[in-house]
Motif scaffolding. Structure first.
Motif, PDB file in Angstrom:
ATOM      1  N   ILE A   1       0.873  -1.181   0.000  1.00 23.11           N
ATOM      2  CA  ILE A   1       0.000   0.000   0.000  1.00 23.11           C
ATOM      3  C   ILE A   1       0.905   1.225   0.000  1.00 23.11           C
ATOM      4  CG2 ILE A   1      -1.809   1.251   1.227  1.00 23.11           C
ATOM      5  CD1 ILE A   1      -2.642  -1.389   2.521  1.00 23.11           C
ATOM      6  N   GLY A   2       0.909   1.945  -1.106  1.00 26.17           N
ATOM      7  CA  GLY A   2       1.777   3.121  -1.220  1.00 26.17           C
ATOM      8  C   GLY A   2       1.940   3.565  -2.656  1.00 26.17           C
ATOM      9  N   ARG A   3       2.547   4.743  -2.823  1.00 27.68           N
ATOM     10  CA  ARG A   3       2.705   5.327  -4.170  1.00 27.68           C
ATOM     11  C   ARG A   3       3.688   4.540  -5.015  1.00 27.68           C
ATOM     12  NH1 ARG A   3      -1.749   7.995  -4.726  1.00 27.68           N
ATOM     13  NH2 ARG A   3      -2.146   9.487  -3.045  1.00 27.68           N
ATOM     14  N   ASP A   4       4.708   3.969  -4.377  1.00 31.22           N
ATOM     15  CA  ASP A   4       5.724   3.210  -5.105  1.00 31.22           C
ATOM     16  C   ASP A   4       6.065   1.966  -4.287  1.00 31.22           C
ATOM     17  OD1 ASP A   4       8.393   2.257  -5.921  1.00 31.22           O
ATOM     18  OD2 ASP A   4       8.383   4.010  -7.237  1.00 31.22           O
ATOM     19  N   ALA A   5       5.895   0.784  -4.889  1.00 30.36           N
ATOM     20  CA  ALA A   5       6.086  -0.474  -4.171  1.00 30.36           C
ATOM     21  C   ALA A   5       7.528  -0.691  -3.733  1.00 30.36           C
ATOM     22  CB  ALA A   5       5.617  -1.648  -5.038  1.00 30.36           C
ATOM     23  N   LYS A   6       8.467   0.037  -4.339  1.00 26.77           N
ATOM     24  CA  LYS A   6       9.883  -0.145  -3.992  1.00 26.77           C
ATOM     25  C   LYS A   6      10.407   0.907  -3.008  1.00 26.77           C
ATOM     26  CE  LYS A   6      10.295  -3.673  -6.734  1.00 26.77           C
ATOM     27  NZ  LYS A   6      10.314  -5.028  -6.130  1.00 26.77           N
ATOM     28  N   SER A   7       9.941   2.160  -3.147  1.00 28.34           N
ATOM     29  CA  SER A   7      10.585   3.224  -2.380  1.00 28.34           C
ATOM     30  C   SER A   7       9.638   4.094  -1.561  1.00 28.34           C
ATOM     31  CB  SER A   7      11.374   4.125  -3.336  1.00 28.34           C
ATOM     32  OG  SER A   7      10.494   4.705  -4.290  1.00 28.34           O
ATOM     33  N   ASP A   8       8.356   4.091  -1.860  1.00 34.96           N
ATOM     34  CA  ASP A   8       7.443   5.003  -1.183  1.00 34.96           C
ATOM     35  C   ASP A   8       6.164   4.246  -0.807  1.00 34.96           C
ATOM     36  OD1 ASP A   8       6.034   7.119  -0.179  1.00 34.96           O
ATOM     37  OD2 ASP A   8       5.555   8.006  -2.132  1.00 34.96           O
ATOM     38  N   TRP A   9       6.260   3.446   0.276  1.00 37.25           N
ATOM     39  CA  TRP A   9       5.090   2.666   0.676  1.00 37.25           C
ATOM     40  C   TRP A   9       4.841   2.787   2.173  1.00 37.25           C
ATOM     41  CZ3 TRP A   9       6.779  -1.037   4.106  1.00 37.25           C
ATOM     42  CH2 TRP A   9       8.089  -1.510   3.972  1.00 37.25           C
ATOM     43  N   PHE A  10       3.583   2.586   2.558  1.00 34.82           N
ATOM     44  CA  PHE A  10       3.187   2.653   3.967  1.00 34.82           C
ATOM     45  C   PHE A  10       3.129   1.257   4.585  1.00 34.82           C
ATOM     46  CE2 PHE A  10      -0.246   2.502   7.185  1.00 34.82           C
ATOM     47  CZ  PHE A  10       0.313   3.346   8.131  1.00 34.82           C
ATOM     48  N   SER A  11       2.600   0.293   3.835  1.00 34.09           N
ATOM     49  CA  SER A  11       2.442  -1.073   4.350  1.00 34.09           C
ATOM     50  C   SER A  11       2.860  -2.067   3.280  1.00 34.09           C
ATOM     51  CB  SER A  11       0.978  -1.319   4.750  1.00 34.09           C
ATOM     52  OG  SER A  11       0.726  -2.688   4.923  1.00 34.09           O
ATOM     53  N   LYS A  12       3.566  -3.141   3.719  1.00 34.40           N
ATOM     54  CA  LYS A  12       3.962  -4.204   2.788  1.00 34.40           C
ATOM     55  C   LYS A  12       3.824  -5.530   3.548  1.00 34.40           C
ATOM     56  CE  LYS A  12       7.568  -3.502   0.071  1.00 34.40           C
ATOM     57  NZ  LYS A  12       7.271  -3.618  -1.372  1.00 34.40           N
ATOM     58  N   GLU A  13       2.958  -6.419   3.068  1.00 31.78           N
ATOM     59  CA  GLU A  13       2.700  -7.674   3.779  1.00 31.78           C
ATOM     60  C   GLU A  13       2.605  -8.857   2.820  1.00 31.78           C
ATOM     61  OE1 GLU A  13      -0.291  -8.196   6.756  1.00 31.78           O
ATOM     62  OE2 GLU A  13      -0.272  -6.074   7.323  1.00 31.78           O
ATOM     63  N   VAL A  14       3.089 -10.020   3.298  1.00 33.78           N
ATOM     64  CA  VAL A  14       2.831 -11.290   2.618  1.00 33.78           C
ATOM     65  C   VAL A  14       1.416 -11.707   3.004  1.00 33.78           C
ATOM     66  CG1 VAL A  14       3.463 -13.728   2.469  1.00 33.78           C
ATOM     67  CG2 VAL A  14       5.245 -11.977   2.665  1.00 33.78           C
ATOM     68  N   CYS A  15       0.557 -11.898   2.008  1.00 34.93           N
ATOM     69  CA  CYS A  15      -0.856 -12.147   2.310  1.00 34.93           C
ATOM     70  C   CYS A  15      -1.535 -12.812   1.124  1.00 34.93           C
ATOM     71  CB  CYS A  15      -1.549 -10.826   2.650  1.00 34.93           C
ATOM     72  SG  CYS A  15      -3.207 -11.024   3.304  1.00 34.93           S
ATOM     73  N   GLY A  16      -2.613 -13.534   1.412  1.00 35.03           N
ATOM     74  CA  GLY A  16      -3.350 -14.223   0.354  1.00 35.03           C
ATOM     75  C   GLY A  16      -4.519 -13.434  -0.205  1.00 35.03           C
ATOM     76  N   GLY A  17      -4.918 -12.363   0.462  1.00 37.59           N
ATOM     77  CA  GLY A  17      -6.016 -11.559  -0.057  1.00 37.59           C
ATOM     78  C   GLY A  17      -7.310 -11.865   0.653  1.00 37.59           C
ATOM     79  N   PRO A  18      -8.436 -11.259   0.221  1.00 40.12           N
ATOM     80  CA  PRO A  18      -8.626 -10.326  -0.887  1.00 40.12           C
ATOM     81  C   PRO A  18      -8.347  -8.870  -0.467  1.00 40.12           C
ATOM     82  CG  PRO A  18     -10.716 -10.795   0.144  1.00 40.12           C
ATOM     83  CD  PRO A  18      -9.698 -11.597   0.898  1.00 40.12           C
ATOM     84  N   HIS A  19      -8.149  -7.971  -1.458  1.00 41.13           N
ATOM     85  CA  HIS A  19      -7.797  -6.590  -1.161  1.00 41.13           C
ATOM     86  C   HIS A  19      -8.519  -5.634  -2.108  1.00 41.13           C
ATOM     87  CE1 HIS A  19      -4.470  -9.053   0.348  1.00 41.13           C
ATOM     88  NE2 HIS A  19      -4.253  -8.093   1.225  1.00 41.13           N
ATOM     89  N   VAL A  20      -8.662  -4.381  -1.641  1.00 39.99           N
ATOM     90  CA  VAL A  20      -9.185  -3.326  -2.511  1.00 39.99           C
ATOM     91  C   VAL A  20      -8.082  -2.926  -3.484  1.00 39.99           C
ATOM     92  CG1 VAL A  20     -10.732  -2.495  -0.710  1.00 39.99           C
ATOM     93  CG2 VAL A  20      -8.480  -1.448  -0.971  1.00 39.99           C
TER      94      VAL A  20
END
Length: 607
Positions: free
Chosen positions: A552-571
């Protein structure tokens, strides 16, 4: 062959057929309020059976711990188990009936693998009804693999049909049975003609239809196969044992019980039953408490089932004459036996000991309260000229105070009373029927409907966890979540109650990230790479296994708020979630806090 060898051989066989081994999942289903526990090996795979792409591909295999709670009172015979392992393999739009049946038969009968006698194997296939035709295809494939016609039983949908729910993917299955009677099975004998001497060991489900409504079945474009083999039962057959409790899965546990009680298993059937109950229930309790998302004893839900298991084991320990607290000692044997395939048991060893000991002590105190309550009831009971304690009174003592029927009978007898045992059983039966509705259909069914609301709640848990870390520190770690269409519960490690200011700050951060309308993106990568990039991983998956990482964030590599290993579902983006409100923060168990929150509004999900 022992259970560890069987587990390894199964995985090895399917890996040789180009299946990828994946990690088994938690006993506590994530975001699925329709069931209390993972009840079948396929349960964690349901989203992928319904069409979602699995990060490890289209051919999968694993072993999965399961709990079934609908027949706790039946546990104690030589075959029923509360906790069991399922070995599974899946084809997600890849191969279908021909390969699935051939693989199963090869694994069972080939000298290289299990080398079971083909003469002792029979199968069932779907007999057909007004909705779908007889599964002649599966029957013919069995014949092509050498199965005699008289070993194929055609049974109705109640036996040989699987459905994900009232609508959606469904299809016939073929079940595989092994002869456990004397000698070889008579000519013409199969599950349809003899239900007692044929033991089910494997079930292959063929999802080939999509149910539109009660009367409409359409062929699925992508057909799936879901299979499951019971490890304990198959292990029992391979060793020529008459009971799973006679295999090495349970014998060390039983030896520990013998040492504690002074009773030798196999000398008295009534006491043997108590030994089996203690062995099964302690093993089940250890697996629940030692799970990645393990629950603790409680008054409701999965915690209540755990409490029933512990207390039933303690009661039967008392029947065997064990006066001291004993479950932690048996738990040590369970952990030693199973920490290889299930390392989380070793990781949570101290928690398991602590919770078992605390609950056991609490129950012994409860029993004293039950006896005191009986003494309060005694003056009124004495007015009954028939000197009969009603089944309802006896069951209320059991249900409210955990006071066992046999102790009520003992106390009653000391005062000249008998107990209406049939009335007790009737009250118990009504209670069990009510309890079973929670698990209705889940033995073959799957996840609750993944509605828009639950999808929003699930993504909100990602924002909540990161907000908690930001406010409270890195000691915060998720211990589980429970979601339905009305609210979310989120458990996390923290030693003290949150202040009002901390709660408000966490709520503000979540709402701020929702208003920023951050994109939610997914990437498949190996677990070790995901961790290296900073992703949180609640479960310990197999090294190198591909996983889904949601950022969850503007850039998955450098500008993110949350990063999780997960199966879903997601918005797809956070503005879809809506307004977030924390309703309550409270204790869940020692060192674990629980937040209850609701969301409202939000944009519709992208189609």
């Amino acid at each position: 062959m022992n259970a560890n060898e069987l587990r390894s051989k199964y995985i090895e066989f399917f890996k040789s057929k180009n299946h990828v081994e994946i990690s088994g999942q938690s006993l506590i289903p994530e975001n699925d309020p329709s069931v209390l526990f993972t009840m079948a090996g396929m349960h964690p795979l349901v989203p992928y059976l319904l069409g979602e792409k699995h990060p490890s591909g289209t051919r999968l295999t694993d072993y999965q711990k399961c709990i079934r709670t609908g027949d706790i009172e039946e546990v104690g015979d030589p075959s029923h188990l509360t906790c069991f392992e399922m070995l599974g393999n899946w084809s997600l739009g890849d191969y279908f009936k021909k390969e699935s049946i051939a693989y199963s038969y090869e694994f069972l009968t080939s000298p290289q693998w299990l080398a079971l006698d083909p003469k002792k194997i029979s199968v069932t296939v779907f007999a057909g009804d007004e909705n779908a035709p007889r599964d002649e295809e599966a029957a013919q494939i069995w014949k092509d693999n050498g199965m005699p016609e008289d070993k194929i039983a055609y049974l109705p949908a109640s036996d040989n049909w699987w459905a994900a729910g009232p609508t959606g993917p469904c299809g016939p299955d073929t079940e595989i049975f092994y002869w456990v009677g004397e000698g070889l099975p008579p000519v013409g004998s199969n599950k349809g003609t003899d239900s007692s001497n044929w033991m089910e060991i494997w079930n292959n489900v063929f999802m080939q239809y999509n149910r539109i409504d009660e009367k409409t079945l359409l062929p699925l474009e992508k057909k799936n196969v879901d299979t499951g083999m019971g490890l304990e039962r198959t292990n029992c057959i391979l060793q020529g044992k008459t009971s799973v409790y006679l295999t090495e899965v349970f014998q060390p546990i039983i030896k520990t019980i013998e040492g504690l009680s002074g009773y030798t298993y196999g000398t008295d059937e009534e006491k043997d039953k108590s030994v089996r109950i203690i062995a099964d229930h302690t093993r089940s309790s250890v697996f629940i408490l030692g799970d990645q998302r393990g629950v603790t004893p409680d008054r409701v839900g999965a915690g209540y089932v755990l409490r029933r298991l512990i207390r039933r084991a303690v009661r039967h320990g008392m029947k065997l004459g064990i006066e001291k607290d004993f479950m932690a000692e048996i738990a040590a044997t369970v952990i030693e036996n199973f920490k290889g395939p299930y390392p989380e048991l070793e990781a949570n060893r101290e928690k398991v000991y602590k919770e078992l000991t605390a609950e056991e002590a609490k129950f012994r105190l409860t029993l004293k309260k039950g006896e005191a309550e009986f003494q309060k009831l005694l003056p009124n009971l004495m007015k009954n000229p028939k000197k009969i304690i009603s089944g309802k009174v006896a069951y209320n003592l059991y249900e409210t105070y955990g006071y066992p029927l046999e102790l009520t009978q003992e106390l009653g007898a000391e005062n000249g009373f008998t107990v209406d045992v049939e009335g007790f059983k009737e009250a118990e039966r009504k209670h069990q029927e009510a309890s079973k509705t929670v698990d209705a259909g889940a033995a073959k069914g799957g996840l609750a409907e993944q509605s828009e609301v639950t999808t929003k709640y699930h993504t909100a848990t990602h924002l909540l966890q990161q907000a908690l870390v930001n406010v409270l520190g890195d000691q915060v770690a998720q211990k589980g979540s429970n979601i339905n269409n009305e609210r979310m519960r989120f458990d996390f490690t923290f030693e003290r109650p949150m202040t009002k200011e901390e709660i408000q700050k966490v709520e503000d951060i979540v709402n701020e990230k929702i208003k920023e309308d951050l994109p939610v993106t997914m990437e498949v990568m190996p677990l070790d790479k995901a961790k290296a990039e900073g992703a949180r991983a609640l479960f310990t998956n197999k090294y190198g296994e591909d996983v889904k990482v949601y950022t969850i964030g503007r850039d998955a590599k450098s500008d993110w708020f949350s990063k999780e290993v997960c199966g879903g579902p997601h918005v797809q983006h956070t503005a879809q979630i809506g307004d977030f409100k924390i309703q309550k923060e409270q204790s869940s168990s020692a060192g674990v806090r629980r937040i209850r929150a609701v969301i409202s509004g939000g944009l519709p999900l992208d189609k």
